[in-house]
Each structure stands twice: as C-alpha cells, then as structure tokens.
Design a protein around this motif. Structure first.
Motif, PDB file in Angstrom:
ATOM      1  N   MET A   1     -28.048  61.373  22.545  1.00 48.24           N
ATOM      2  CA  MET A   1     -27.035  61.599  21.526  1.00 48.24           C
ATOM      3  C   MET A   1     -27.279  60.679  20.357  1.00 48.24           C
ATOM      4  O   MET A   1     -27.520  59.495  20.526  1.00 48.24           O
ATOM      5  N   ILE A   2     -27.236  61.235  19.167  1.00 44.51           N
ATOM      6  CA  ILE A   2     -27.379  60.425  17.966  1.00 44.51           C
ATOM      7  C   ILE A   2     -25.995  60.012  17.538  1.00 44.51           C
ATOM      8  O   ILE A   2     -25.120  60.824  17.315  1.00 44.51           O
ATOM      9  N   GLY A 159     -22.838  55.503  31.388  1.00 45.55           N
ATOM     10  CA  GLY A 159     -21.984  56.506  30.780  1.00 45.55           C
ATOM     11  C   GLY A 159     -22.571  57.076  29.501  1.00 45.55           C
ATOM     12  O   GLY A 159     -23.443  56.475  28.858  1.00 45.55           O
ATOM     13  N   PHE A 160     -22.065  58.232  29.102  1.00 45.52           N
ATOM     14  CA  PHE A 160     -22.618  58.971  27.970  1.00 45.52           C
ATOM     15  C   PHE A 160     -22.293  58.335  26.625  1.00 45.52           C
ATOM     16  O   PHE A 160     -23.106  58.348  25.709  1.00 45.52           O
ATOM     17  N   TYR A 161     -21.082  57.780  26.481  1.00 44.74           N
ATOM     18  CA  TYR A 161     -20.623  57.284  25.187  1.00 44.74           C
ATOM     19  C   TYR A 161     -20.778  55.763  25.109  1.00 44.74           C
ATOM     20  O   TYR A 161     -20.232  55.040  25.947  1.00 44.74           O
ATOM     21  N   PRO A 162     -21.484  55.265  24.099  1.00 45.80           N
ATOM     22  CA  PRO A 162     -21.683  53.815  23.971  1.00 45.80           C
ATOM     23  C   PRO A 162     -20.357  53.079  23.815  1.00 45.80           C
ATOM     24  O   PRO A 162     -19.476  53.492  23.065  1.00 45.80           O
ATOM     25  N   GLY A 163     -20.231  51.984  24.548  1.00 42.84           N
ATOM     26  CA  GLY A 163     -19.038  51.156  24.423  1.00 42.84           C
ATOM     27  C   GLY A 163     -17.797  51.707  25.075  1.00 42.84           C
ATOM     28  O   GLY A 163     -16.691  51.187  24.854  1.00 42.84           O
ATOM     29  N   THR A 228     -26.536  62.069  31.388  1.00 41.83           N
ATOM     30  CA  THR A 228     -27.779  61.604  30.775  1.00 41.83           C
ATOM     31  C   THR A 228     -28.668  62.759  30.339  1.00 41.83           C
ATOM     32  O   THR A 228     -29.786  62.555  29.886  1.00 41.83           O
ATOM     33  N   GLU A 229     -28.189  63.992  30.483  1.00 38.41           N
ATOM     34  CA  GLU A 229     -28.960  65.161  30.088  1.00 38.41           C
ATOM     35  C   GLU A 229     -29.334  65.068  28.613  1.00 38.41           C
ATOM     36  O   GLU A 229     -28.504  64.752  27.766  1.00 38.41           O
TER      37      GLU A 229
END
Length: 474
Positions: A1-2, A159-163, A228-229
């Motif tokens: 994810m960018i 997890g997918f989302y940082p922070g 993590t896809e």
C-alpha cells in the motif's frame, strides 16, 4: 500500500498555495491523554517535506472565454459516450470560471470520499482516536472485546495499516489489568454499528470481489483475510470480521475456544462512542487501544481509495451528530454537516461514505465549492484532506494515471485529485495549478460512458492536464 507518511498543510495566500509544516496538526497528532485506562498508542510516522511548489500569489485568474476555448470539445464531445459535467472554480475568489452541467446530480463514484473526509473532519476533532476496549465479562476471567469502529486495528506488528492499534498490545494490557485472575473466555461486541452491513445500492460483486467488506464496528486490517497481500485494492474480505478480530484477540490472550457474542446489555458505555442500550459502568473497563488520529484515517481513506475505511468514517460522522451508526444515520449526519459548512445540498443523495453505491448523487458545483473551502485555509481541519488526496505521477491512485507522456508532463505535481470509477461512471475532482500559478478547484463527473475504462480515464486525465497547462487568455 502506498501511503503518505505524514500530514501537510495547504494554505492559500491570495491566489496562491504553499505547502508548509503542520500548525494545529502537531497537536492533532499528539497522544490522547484523556483516555482511561491509558491507551496503547503507536507514535506517528515522521512528516515528509513539501511536494507541491508554492504558487504565484499574484497570478491572473484564467479568462472564462479562454477556458471555454481550451476545454472545447473535450467536454461537449469527448468521444467516450454519455454525458460529461465539468465545473472549474477559482479557489481564491470562489468564482465559477467554467461550468457544463455543473448543477446536474451525478453518480460521483469514489469522489464521494471527499465529502466523507470533509464531514468527518468537521464533526470529529481531527485528533480524535477511535477506541477498541476490553471490559470485564459476566464472570471472573471472562472479558469482552468491544469494537469502537476502528477499521485499521491490527492483530500485531504485521498489520496492514502503519501505526494502527494492535490486539497483541491490548491483550498484554488486559492481562496486566486482570492481575492474578487468568483469562478464561472472550466475548465480542460490535453492536455500535447497526443496520445492514452492505449498502443496497452496491453492485453485486462488491462483497465478493474484494472492493469492500461488511461495515461492522469490530474488524482487523479493514476486514482483509490476508493483510499482506500485494494487491490490496482487491483483497478478499471476511464475511464475519468481528468474529475474526475476536479470534485474533483470544489467540493473543492465550484463551482457547471460539469467542461468542457478548450477552445483551453487558457492555458498559464509553463516553466517546456509547453503544445503543449499553449500561453505564466505566470502572469495568480493563484496557483499551486507540486508532491513529482522525487526520491519519482520512489520509488512509483517500490515498488508496479505501472503501472500508470510508464507511467506518461515515459512521463516525453519524455518531458525532448523535445519530445511529448505520448507513441511514451516516447519510443524515453527513448531509447535516455539509449544510453547516455552507455547501449546497440541492439534489444531494448520500447513500454511503465510499461512493460504491449507484444511488449516490453529487453535483460538480457542490464538489468544487467544498474543495475551494478546504483549500482556502478558512477551515484548517478541512485543509487536512489534501494530505491524502493523490498527486499526479506521485502518489496513491494517481501514481499510475496520466500515462500519455504529454499529459503526464503537464499534470505531474500540479494536479491533486480524487478519482472514481464504476462501470459507466468515471469521475475526478481536486485542485490544479495553472501555468500562470493560479489555484483552481475542478470536478469532472461522467454518466452513461460507453467507452472502455482506460479510454474514460485517459479522457479525464486530459481534461485535468489541459487545466494545468492553461494560461487561458481569450
């Protein structure tokens, strides 16, 4: 994810716009010291430097006749079929410089997320963090995981989302609060969100195609089965994200068995996000973690057009306005918030927060008025929308747009816009810097498109690039 790694503030000086370091944002990104018990909060990522050059504060306003000449058949005969509505508005003065069908309510697709961003930032404090709590269960050793509507919650560091808030840290805090009492059973509560989990106006393939997931108050990683896809836009979503989150929490807590829904009326209310029918009893809370601040959640939603985050934020608007956290409550709350911002609501239909619904309707006039208000700096909380709105040839959903060499050269770094795509409907709305250095807000909404999606996107890109190169003298 960018994802953008921080928050930028856009401030308009006369007709120009510069990117500066955070002012109130520094406080918005601070820790939530009022939470009780003390939440586990990850530090925010460092803010990046400026991406857009300063504008010319004395740049002339484009000539209206010149704009009409430059846009010409791009709008009235674009070769993509259907109808193209375009509104161009000068940010500094608020004046509409060009309009073709600007008052026609049209399906906005994902440009609806601009409305969601503005309404949640204007109703929730930009520093607000969504809690996920653990409260004492019916018997000693039993605990209840209570969802507050945080779609970015993760199970652990992967997890997918940082922070994002993490269930493993919540489990550690819970065991500490229990002391000598061993945890024996996990219940879960996702009752904060009510009504259907899918909007009736969504296409049939949305729940199964990975475009979105069920709208529930408890989930991890935006309901993704595989966070993590690599192709996150089409990740398969869990049909029961609340149960999946509870299972991850039970594992972190070291509790076996399948988690069960919490007994009705057993969850104590939270002052910030009270559950319908919940009983009072904040002393029963054992631990909590909190999401990144609202400005970061808006950034997550906009940069990659995250539909699950969008629906969660729409419900935060409903809660802030004292309405049920449902599709109906969200559209009522968002409509009310737009009116309070002074944005016209004539012909407005807000079915959801993501723009996936084909019953959504917006006008280009309303979109550009909202964008101009946000870019003007008059409402600093709205200005934070621009931290997540993609920049042409640089970030998010615009990184790979403007494929034609000429349009890419013209648009790179000076077009900042949210895109939207549904079969037959394509949209783009944002801001653009003209060749003279004037800041404009624009909205392109198409309906009944018969051309391919690639052709339609290229057409919208060309319109935005034309605005970027336009000195537009008569």
């Amino acid at each position: 994810m960018i994802a953008l790694t921080g928050i930028l503030v856009l401030v308009v000086f006369a007709a120009g716009l510069v990117v500066v370091r955070p002012g109130p944002v520094a406080a918005w990104l601070g820790d939530d010291s009022a939470a009780r018990p003390a939440p586990v909060v990850d530090p925010p990522d460092p803010a990046p430097g400026p991406v857009l050059a300063a504008l010319n504060g004395t740049a002339p306003m484009p000539d209206e006749a010149g704009l009409t000449k430059a846009l010409g058949k791009l709008v009235t005969d674009g070769g993509i079929g259907g109808r193209t509505s375009l509104v161009v508005r000068d940010v500094a003065s608020g004046k509409v410089l060009y309009a073709n069908g600007g008052g026609i309510p049209t399906v906005p697709a994902s440009t609806m997320k601009l409305v969601t961003a503005a309404t949640v930032l204007s109703t929730r404090d930009p520093a607000y963090r969504i809690p996920t709590r653990v409260v004492a269960g019916p018997n000693p050793g039993e605990v209840i995981l209570v969802g507050g509507g945080d779609p970015t919650l993760g199970a652990d560091a992967k997890g997918f989302y940082p922070g994002a808030a993490r269930l493993d840290r919540l489990a550690t805090a819970t065991k500490k609060a229990l002391g000598a009492t061993k945890p024996t059973k996990v219940y879960y509560d996702s009752s904060l969100f009510s009504g259907p989990v899918y909007e009736p106006g969504w296409d049939a393939d949305i729940p199964t195609g990975g475009f979105g997931g069920p709208s529930t108050a408890l989930m991890i990683d935006g309901a993704r089965k595989t966070p993590t896809e690599s192709d996150n836009h089409y990740s398969e979503r869990s049909s029961k994200p609340d149960l999946a989150a509870a299972q991850a929490f039970a594992k972190a807590l070291g509790v076996g068995g399948t988690p069960a829904p919490a007994p009705k009326g057993s969850v104590p209310a939270d002052a910030a996000t009270p559950s319908p029918g919940a009983t009072a009893g904040p002393a029963d809370e054992l631990a909590r973690v909190v999401s990144p601040p609202m400005v970061r959640l808006v950034e997550f939603m906009l940069v990659d057009s995250d539909n699950v985050v969008a629906e969660a934020l729409a419900r935060q608007v409903a809660l802030a306005k004292g309405k049920p956290a449902s599709y109906a409550g969200a559209r009522a709350g968002m409509t009310e918030a737009l009116a309070e911002l002074g944005v016209p609501t004539d012909g407005l239909v807000l079915a959801d927060g993501s723009g996936l619904s084909r019953t959504d309707r917006l006008t280009g006039e309303a979109q550009t008025e909202l964008l101009a208000l946000a870019a003007s700096g008059k409402r600093p909380e709205l200005t934070e929308m621009f931290a997540g709105i993609p920049v042409a040839a640089w970030s998010g959903t615009l990184e790979d747009r403007f494929g034609d060499a000429a349009t890419r050269k013209s648009a790179a770094g000076v077009v900042r816009a949210k895109t939207g795509t549904l079969t037959g409907n394509h949209a783009m709305a944002g801001t653009v810097t003209t060749a003279d250095g004037r800041l404009l807000a624009f909205s392109v909404l198409t309906d009944g498109v018969t051309a391919s999606s690639d052709a339609a996107r290229d057409h919208l890109d060309k319109i935005a690039a034309t605005l970027a190169t336009c000195g537009c003298d008569a």
